[in-house]
Design a protein around this motif. Structure first.
Motif, PDB file in Angstrom:
ATOM      1  N   GLY A 134     -10.066   6.427   5.315  1.00  0.00           N
ATOM      2  CA  GLY A 134     -10.313   4.727   5.448  1.00  0.00           C
ATOM      3  C   GLY A 134      -9.387   4.447   6.930  1.00  0.00           C
ATOM      4  N   SER A 135      -9.609   2.750   7.304  1.00  0.00           N
ATOM      5  CA  SER A 135      -8.486   2.497   9.021  1.00  0.00           C
ATOM      6  C   SER A 135      -7.748   1.844   8.404  1.00  0.00           C
ATOM      7  CB  SER A 135      -9.965   0.981   9.096  1.00  0.00           C
ATOM      8  OG  SER A 135     -10.232  -0.062   8.652  1.00  0.00           O
ATOM      9  N   LEU A 136      -7.176   1.734   9.598  1.00  0.00           N
ATOM     10  CA  LEU A 136      -5.828   0.760   9.088  1.00  0.00           C
ATOM     11  C   LEU A 136      -6.512  -0.919   8.469  1.00  0.00           C
ATOM     12  CD1 LEU A 136      -2.505   0.630   8.846  1.00  0.00           C
ATOM     13  CD2 LEU A 136      -2.598   0.326  10.831  1.00  0.00           C
ATOM     14  N   PRO A 137      -6.592  -1.216   9.203  1.00  0.00           N
ATOM     15  CA  PRO A 137      -6.813  -2.511   8.007  1.00  0.00           C
ATOM     16  C   PRO A 137      -7.298  -3.007   6.851  1.00  0.00           C
ATOM     17  CG  PRO A 137      -7.978  -3.134  10.244  1.00  0.00           C
ATOM     18  CD  PRO A 137      -7.343  -1.283  10.493  1.00  0.00           C
ATOM     19  N   LEU A 138      -8.564  -1.831   6.520  1.00  0.00           N
ATOM     20  CA  LEU A 138      -8.718  -2.030   5.077  1.00  0.00           C
ATOM     21  C   LEU A 138      -7.569  -1.403   3.980  1.00  0.00           C
ATOM     22  CD1 LEU A 138     -10.684  -2.070   2.787  1.00  0.00           C
ATOM     23  CD2 LEU A 138     -11.979   0.282   3.127  1.00  0.00           C
ATOM     24  N   ARG A 139      -6.932  -0.359   4.509  1.00  0.00           N
ATOM     25  CA  ARG A 139      -5.752   0.392   3.549  1.00  0.00           C
ATOM     26  C   ARG A 139      -4.813  -1.004   3.754  1.00  0.00           C
ATOM     27  NH1 ARG A 139      -3.074   4.530   6.571  1.00  0.00           N
ATOM     28  NH2 ARG A 139      -4.575   4.201   8.173  1.00  0.00           N
ATOM     29  N   THR A 140      -4.456  -2.217   5.081  1.00  0.00           N
ATOM     30  CA  THR A 140      -3.940  -2.891   4.734  1.00  0.00           C
ATOM     31  C   THR A 140      -4.157  -4.459   3.548  1.00  0.00           C
ATOM     32  OG1 THR A 140      -3.048  -2.442   7.404  1.00  0.00           O
ATOM     33  CG2 THR A 140      -1.948  -4.435   6.322  1.00  0.00           C
ATOM     34  N   ALA A 141      -5.383  -4.154   3.403  1.00  0.00           N
ATOM     35  CA  ALA A 141      -5.972  -4.851   3.033  1.00  0.00           C
ATOM     36  C   ALA A 141      -5.982  -4.664   1.389  1.00  0.00           C
ATOM     37  CB  ALA A 141      -7.375  -5.419   3.338  1.00  0.00           C
ATOM     38  N   ILE A 142      -5.519  -3.554   1.134  1.00  0.00           N
ATOM     39  CA  ILE A 142      -5.237  -2.749   0.098  1.00  0.00           C
ATOM     40  C   ILE A 142      -3.976  -2.580  -0.848  1.00  0.00           C
ATOM     41  CG2 ILE A 142      -4.920  -0.467  -1.487  1.00  0.00           C
ATOM     42  CD1 ILE A 142      -8.000   0.462   0.064  1.00  0.00           C
ATOM     43  N   THR A 143      -3.262  -2.318   0.415  1.00  0.00           N
ATOM     44  CA  THR A 143      -2.109  -2.924   0.284  1.00  0.00           C
ATOM     45  C   THR A 143      -1.769  -4.140  -0.211  1.00  0.00           C
ATOM     46  OG1 THR A 143      -0.889  -3.219   2.511  1.00  0.00           O
ATOM     47  CG2 THR A 143      -0.791  -0.683   1.280  1.00  0.00           C
ATOM     48  N   GLN A 144      -2.218  -5.422   0.279  1.00  0.00           N
ATOM     49  CA  GLN A 144      -2.204  -6.778   0.441  1.00  0.00           C
ATOM     50  C   GLN A 144      -2.151  -6.846  -1.062  1.00  0.00           C
ATOM     51  OE1 GLN A 144      -0.435  -9.219   1.801  1.00  0.00           O
ATOM     52  NE2 GLN A 144       0.729  -7.537   3.048  1.00  0.00           N
ATOM     53  N   LYS A 145      -3.694  -6.442  -1.393  1.00  0.00           N
ATOM     54  CA  LYS A 145      -4.487  -6.854  -2.756  1.00  0.00           C
ATOM     55  C   LYS A 145      -3.101  -6.170  -3.974  1.00  0.00           C
ATOM     56  CE  LYS A 145      -6.894  -5.114  -6.956  1.00  0.00           C
ATOM     57  NZ  LYS A 145      -5.830  -4.875  -7.848  1.00  0.00           N
ATOM     58  N   LEU A 146      -2.884  -5.401  -3.995  1.00  0.00           N
ATOM     59  CA  LEU A 146      -2.265  -4.083  -4.762  1.00  0.00           C
ATOM     60  C   LEU A 146      -0.601  -5.382  -5.060  1.00  0.00           C
ATOM     61  CD1 LEU A 146      -2.401  -0.567  -3.767  1.00  0.00           C
ATOM     62  CD2 LEU A 146      -3.340  -2.198  -6.080  1.00  0.00           C
TER      63      LEU A 146
END
Ligand SMILES: Cc1ncc(COP(=O)(O)O)c(C=O)c1O
Length: 387
Positions: A69-81
């Motif tokens: 996974g790209s950094l923007p996607l993983r960052t979006a996931i951390t934001q969601k969490l």
């Protein structure tokens, strides 16, 4: 002819997919099938997500992406969490793969040494058992209590020096039961006492009715050091075919899963990543209308099944399944499910698939008319069945 793997040969293909295939082929041959076997929402992916994927394709996002996974996607996931689940993860504590199913498989492969045991409370999602076996682990089943919660006392008796992991889904597939705080705290205590990993599969977290989703990580944030959180976009965003799943946990395990990703699927397609970020950023409100519809169907399904003599169920608080107890009619739910499909053209997954004979899993992610006529046929089948 050269031989093949004994281990993989012994595994069973996914029984839910097998039932769907049979139901679909009966439909193709002209039968009017009601399919209660499906494990996906009947509504479509939101048009804004589809548009984003198309735009990303047109913008040339058609090459390999970074493994896991790209950094923007993983960052979006951390934001969601953070925003939705009040959980703190860094982007390097998240890995993305082809659906929660693949991520789970890679989690077992990354955690288990040959012969190590995984506690799996009944009823369990079909793939846990076979994935553990395929990862050279040993699945250890634990019985369900009358209220659908796992039997904590039995779990304690099944812990050995080889026990490594406890895995469960809450909301639960197939029962729709959400684990109570007492259960979750009990599981945490057992994991801490015996130094176990906890795999908390929260893929149905958005489908929780009349209550709020609670994770082990909310109750005891310190469990993070031994917990792998599994989630994905399949259910909550009606994106089953897009294949977006993720794990969040300590970097010691996430880095191993990522390494496996780099040697298997590598990444989810970058244009799907773009759509996934769009979905995650939109948040739960995007699908809340559909969740209300599911809740209405849940209530209707419970009401209709409660009117069937001899049938029972544990009230589901989440997911989109009703786990119908048919044990007063027969304990051989596998045979009954065949009878129901072949004579009444209704597909429902037998409890045996989830380690719990005497039950049938009905997916109520179907329209109201289908729900009504399917449950009517289930009633007729139970009345006429001779075991
Ligand atoms: C409990 C549970 N976990 C994981 C999955 C896998 O979901 P996916 O691979 O579509 O992300 C499913 C799908 O049915 C499920 O029911």
């Amino acid at each position: 002819m050269p031989s093949v793997s004994n281990l993989i040969q012994q595994l069973k293909a996914s029984p839910t997919l097998a039932l769907n295939t049979k139901a679909k082929s009966m439909k193709a041959s002209g039968k009017d099938i009601i399919n209660f076997g499906v494990g996906e929402p009947d509504f479509g992916t939101h048009s804004s997500i589809i548009d984003e994927a198309i735009a990303a394709l047109k913008a040339g996002k058609t090459k390999y992406g970074p493994a896991g996974g790209s950094l923007p996607l993983r960052t979006a996931i951390t934001q969601k969490l953070k925003n939705e689940n009040q959980m703190d993860f860094e982007a390097n504590e998240v890995v993305v793969g082809m659906g929660a199913k693949e991520i789970l498989f890679h989690t077992f492969l990354s955690l288990l040494n040959p012969g190590e045991e995984v506690i799996i409370p009944n009823p369990f999602w079909v793939s846990y058992k076979d994935q553990v076996a395929a990862a050279h682990g040993t699945p250890v089943m634990v019985g369900m209590q009358k209220d659908g919660q796992p039997d904590l006392e039995e779990i304690k008796t099944k812990i050995t020096s080889n026990t490594k992991v406890i895995v469960f889904s809450s909301p639960n597939n197939p029962s729709g039961v959400t684990y109570s705080e007492t259960t979750l705290l009990g599981l945490i205590e057992i994991a801490q006492k015996h130094d176990l990993w906890v795999i908390s599969d929260e893929i149905y977290e958005r489908m929780v009715f009349d209550q709020k989703h609670v994770s082990v990580l909310n109750l005891r944030p310190e469990i993070k050091e031994r917990c792998v959180l599994i989630n994905g976009l399949s259910k909550g965003y009606a994106m089953t075919g897009w294949r977006v799943g993720y794990a969040a946990g300590p970097t010691s395990i996430i880095s191993l899963i990522k390494k496996l990703q780099s040697h298997s699927s590598t990444c989810i397609p970058p244009f799907i990543e773009a759509a996934a970020i769009k979905a995650l950023d939109a948040g739960p409100s995007l699908m809340s209308e559909h969740m209300n519809t599911l809740n209405e169907r849940r209530k209707l399904a419970m009401q209709l099944v409660s009117e069937i003599p001899g049938a029972g169920f544990i009230e589901p608080k989440g997911a989109f399944y009703l786990f119908v107890d048919i044990s007063k009619v027969t304990s051989d739910s596998f045979a009954f499910s065949n009878y129901l499909l072949e004579n009444f053209y209704v597909a429902a997954v037998p409890g045996e698939a989830f380690g719990t004979p005497g039950f049938l899993r009905i997916s109520y992610a179907v329209d109201t008319q289908t729900l009504k006529s399917g449950i009517q046929k289930l009633k007729e089948a139970l009345e006429s069945y001779e075991s």
